[in-house]
Design a protein around this motif. Structure first.
Motif, PDB file in Angstrom:
ATOM      1  N   LYS A   1       5.856  48.198 -45.681  1.00  0.00           N
ATOM      2  CA  LYS A   1       6.220  47.059 -44.811  1.00  0.00           C
ATOM      3  C   LYS A   1       6.792  45.944 -45.657  1.00  0.00           C
ATOM      4  N   VAL A   2       7.962  45.432 -45.256  1.00  0.00           N
ATOM      5  CA  VAL A   2       8.519  44.252 -45.913  1.00  0.00           C
ATOM      6  C   VAL A   2       8.677  43.209 -44.820  1.00  0.00           C
ATOM      7  N   LEU A   3       7.980  42.094 -44.964  1.00  0.00           N
ATOM      8  CA  LEU A   3       7.881  41.069 -43.910  1.00  0.00           C
ATOM      9  C   LEU A   3       7.344  41.747 -42.654  1.00  0.00           C
ATOM     10  N   PHE A   4       8.131  41.706 -41.582  1.00  0.00           N
ATOM     11  CA  PHE A   4       7.636  42.350 -40.360  1.00  0.00           C
ATOM     12  C   PHE A   4       8.390  43.667 -40.103  1.00  0.00           C
TER      13      PHE A   4
ATOM     14  N   PHE B   1      14.211  48.079 -43.769  1.00  0.00           N
ATOM     15  CA  PHE B   1      14.566  46.876 -44.525  1.00  0.00           C
ATOM     16  C   PHE B   1      15.610  47.234 -45.594  1.00  0.00           C
TER      17      PHE B   1
END
Lengths: 360, 474
Positions: free
Chosen positions: A298-301, A307
């Motif tokens: 997960k990167v940010l949301f 991403f």
């Protein structure tokens, strides 16, 4: 004999104004400076593309697309068809060399700022040609229907599925179903031998046309040089002969590679077999693949993989549009930021590619 | 010794005292006069002072019948079903109790029996085999489990087809009939109790179906079971038969397959000698016995010129060349005319058989050499990066042809042999040609590359000079 040749020449000249063309060619010149060597990589890319077309046509004579025939027909080509092994090997090697030449050509144009006004569209068409060349590589890789190609395509197309909302449907369209099957093979074949060559030829035509109309780009520092200090060589025959010289050397390298390192066919794809260890895409996709592998889930949301895809898409668009946002160079100023960005991209790609090989 | 005598005397006096005090026995013997009580006087338990009440419950000290046989005093009457086993187990599974009687009987019998095919199916209880009121020691000739009587005891159920159908319709019921024809059976009928009876091979309490790996007659356990007697030189003394069969068998191709590789299709002792009707195969039947597995070899041998000669001279067929218990993996060395060949046992130089053996061996050897050569060529081609998969595929048929040819030698027919082996020669010559062509192609490519590189290099130099010339002119 000489008279017959002259008559023939006159016959054509009368109809097609050959003398006018020669006149144009003899006045066409190429700038001569310390970075002139980079001019030749466009020609090398074109030469390798011509080889691709010729060997591809020859392979098409025997290649039979299908789950039960693709692998077998390639095996037939390399083992039974006279010089089939050579044609296939040259096709595979020249494909790789062409992509390498296109990358070198692109970075040389970038660093010499040859994309600046008025050559924005030459850059854009060139970038599109690179994307098409990569698509050529990706679609062609699956066609022998061997184990490595099968699983690499599976992994490669899986990435598309990570795009939110449309990913699953897009994946189905590309694969022709849920999984990589004979339907995918048929699609990739159609793409490789009909759709891509058509689009590629049109864009290549415009790319070459723009170069013919505008000539070779001169280095930005020449703008401050007096005209008498600018050196040029005639395009015909000097530059063309140098081009030819390089092409012959490339041809020699290709022959050596094809004979000493024939492109292996491997085992036939078995969709029910487990994926062999260390599956990875071709070297020109490795920097992207390695980035996606190193990204957290997960990167940010966003999903890590999505991403990554998003970042590469944005970076690709910015790269495509560089002649339009590099205002400084356009207005005749030095733009160090462009060089730094280019250097970062180059180092990033090289590092990730090396990591891709080392870490696996 | 003195201590033992003293103990025995003590026990005897204790027993007689106890029996005098046994109200059940006295009353049933003197007043009722029933059969069980009459039989019980000869029972091993009676002699050890075990009262009726010890099995049936009740109070043996009371003279009042109503009190002695009252439920309050624990009287259970005639035990039935599982109750019978419970009664026996009270002592026979209790080490302490058994010790009191100075008994060496194994206390784990019931545990073993319960896991066995008889115990699991609740087909039998202790009394089914040992009797009820007339139980004797197993070593007592009157015991139903004494060797000479045991075979009849087992056959009471196992020879009754109607009874056996209820439990295992597939199980044969002719074991006893076959056993009577065996060497074991014939000897035991003459009273020799050293020979094997049912429990010697199947064990007594822990009997399992023959296809159960825990069974003593399971294929891979059987050689050890037979060897218990047949490899014991002192036990077998007097029978005048060798005792090295097991030792030889474990080294044989069959023994290795069965015992080392666990190949249950390999023969154990019973596959050649029979099981219940175990007997050494006679000279005439050897080829039939071997032929049950090696059918093709036996069929080929039967139509060979050897068959009638061997039969007339009473020569054991397969055994002459292959041996019996120590049968080793046959090699090509066995064929031909060299010192290790079995053919020269009978054939001399100049006779037809000698020539046939020589030619057969020569053709097999030549094919083997050609196969190895072809493999080397293909390997060389492959290491040079050439594709010889078709030739490799073709090669797959050759080992099969070689096996067939090695089988056809049993016919001793040279024409049939040549007909079998020749396709192998054809394939090998094609494969060799394909391999050599691939190697030639490899060199052609190298030379072709050399020539084209040279031409291109000359063109490059010429072009370079031309460019220099043009640039100099300008």
């Amino acid at each position: 004999m000489a008279k017959l040749g002259e008559k023939l020449f006159n016959w054509f000249d009368e109809r097609y104004n050959i003398r006018g063309f020669i006149e144009f060619m003899s006045h066409k010149s190429v700038p001569q400076h310390r970075h002139s060597i980079w001019y030749y990589f466009g020609g090398v890319s074109l030469f390798l593309f011509i080889i691709q077309v010729l060997t591809g046509i020859l392979l098409l004579l025997y290649y039979r697309v299908g789950e039960d025939s693709s692998y077998e027909s390639v095996q037939f080509i390399v083992s039974k068809v006279k010089f089939g092994w050579l044609i296939r090997s040259i096709h595979s090697w020249s494909a790789n060399l062409m992509i390498l030449a296109v990358f070198i050509h692109m970075f040389s144009v970038y660093f010499t700022k040859a994309y600046r006004k008025p050559r924005e569209l030459t850059w854009v068409t060139g970038f599109l040609l690179l994307v098409l060349a990569l698509t050529f590589g990706f679609s062609g890789y699956l066609l022998p229907w061997n184990e490595l190609a099968f699983f690499a395509t599976k992994v490669g197309t899986d990435i598309i599925g990570s795009i939110p909302w449309i990913g699953k449907d897009l994946l189905k369209i590309i694969r022709g179903g849920e999984d990589v099957t004979g339907a995918t093979l048929a699609r990739f074949f159609g793409l490789h031998v009909a759709i891509l060559p058509g689009i590629f030829t049109v864009i290549l035509f415009f790319h070459l046309l723009f170069i013919q109309i505008q000539g070779m780009s001169e280095p930005p520092e020449w703008e401050k040089l007096p005209p008498e200090r600018r050196k040029y060589i005639p395009f015909f025959p000097n530059f063309l002969l140098r081009d030819l010289l390089l092409w012959l050397i490339i041809l020699n390298i290709l022959a050596v590679l094809a004979v000493f390192f024939p492109w292996e066919l491997g085992k036939k794809a078995d969709p029910f077999a487990p994926a062999p260890a260390g599956i990875k895409p071709e070297w020109y996709f490795l920097f992207m693949y390695q980035t996606l592998k190193l990204l957290p889930p997960k990167v940010l949301f966003l999903e890590g993989e999505f991403f990554g895809v998003l970042m590469f898409t944005v970076a690709g668009i910015l790269w495509l549009l560089v002649p339009f946002w590099d205002v400084k160079t356009k207005n005749g100023y030095r733009n160090r930021l462009i060089n730094l960005i280019g250097l970062f991209v180059l180092i990033y790609m090289l590092t990730m590619t090396i990591l891709g090989y080392v870490l696996s | 010794m003195v201590r033992k005598i003293f103990l025995s005397l003590f026990f005897l006096s204790l027993i007689s005292f106890a029996q005098n005090k046994d109200g059940c026995y006295n009353c049933h013997k003197d007043v009722v006069g029933d059969k069980p009580t009459a039989l019980y006087s000869e029972d091993v338990h009676f002699k050890l002072g075990i009262s009726c009440a010890d099995c049936h419950g009740g109070d043996r000290t009371s003279d009042d019948m109503d009190v002695a046989m009252s439920k309050e005093r624990g009287f259970i009457g005639v035990p039935k079903g599982d109750k019978i086993i419970d009664v026996c187990l009270r002592c026979h599974s209790n080490e302490e109790t058994m010790k009191k009687f100075n008994s060496k009987v194994d206390v784990s019998q019931f545990k073993l029996f319960k896991a066995s095919v008889h115990g699991k199916s609740e087909i039998a209880t202790c009394v089914t085999c040992h009797g009820i009121h007339e139980i004797k020691r197993a070593s007592d000739p009157r015991s139903p489990v004494y060797p000479t009587r045991e075979i009849r005891l087992c056959s009471k159920c196992h020879s009754d087809a109607n009874y056996m159908k209820r439990f295992n319709p597939g199980l044969p019921t002719d074991q006893f009939e076959k056993y009577k024809t065996s060497v074991h059976g014939q000897r035991i009928l003459r009273g020799d109790i050293k020979v094997a009876t049912c429990s010697d091979c199947h064990s007594a309490h822990d009997i399992f179906p023959a296809n159960d790996p825990r069974s003593t007659v399971f294929a891979s356990n059987l050689p050890t079971t037979c060897a218990r007697c047949h490899s014991d030189a002192s036990y077998m003394r007097g029978y005048k038969i060798p005792t090295d069969q097991y030792e030889k068998y474990v080294k044989s191709v069959h023994g290795r397959a069965l015992l080392e590789k666990g190949d249950l299709s390999a023969p154990a002792c019973n596959d050649c000698h029979g099981n219940h009707g175990a007997i050494p195969p006679g000279v005439k039947s050897i080829s039939h016995v071997c032929g049950t597995c090696h059918a093709l070899n036996a069929e080929m041998f039967s139509r060979s010129p050897h068959a009638p000669v061997f039969e007339a001279k009473k020569i054991p067929q397969c055994e002459v060349c292959h041996g019996y218990h120590l049968i080793e993996k046959p090699t090509d060395e066995m064929l031909g005319t060299n010192t290790k060949a079995t053919c020269i046992k009978c054939h001399k130089e100049g006779d037809k058989g000698f020539e046939v053996a020589r030619q057969m061996r020569e053709m097999i050897d030549t094919l083997v050499v050609k196969i190895n050569k072809a493999k080397e060529i293909l390997y060389e081609a492959e290491t040079k990066g050439m594709d010889v998969s078709d030739a490799r595929y073709q090669m797959n048929d050759v080992p099969q042809i070689l096996i067939k040819a090695r089988t056809v030698i049993h016919t001793a027919n040279l024409d049939e042999f040549k007909e079998t082996i020749n396709p192998g020669y054809e394939i090998i010559s094609e494969v060799t040609r394909a391999g050599l062509e691939a190697i030639d192609e490899y060199y052609f490519r190298r030379w072709g590359l050399g020539a084209s590189t040279l031409i291109i290099t000359i063109l490059v130099i010429a072009l370079y000079l031309k460019i220099k010339q043009i640039e100099r002119r300008k």
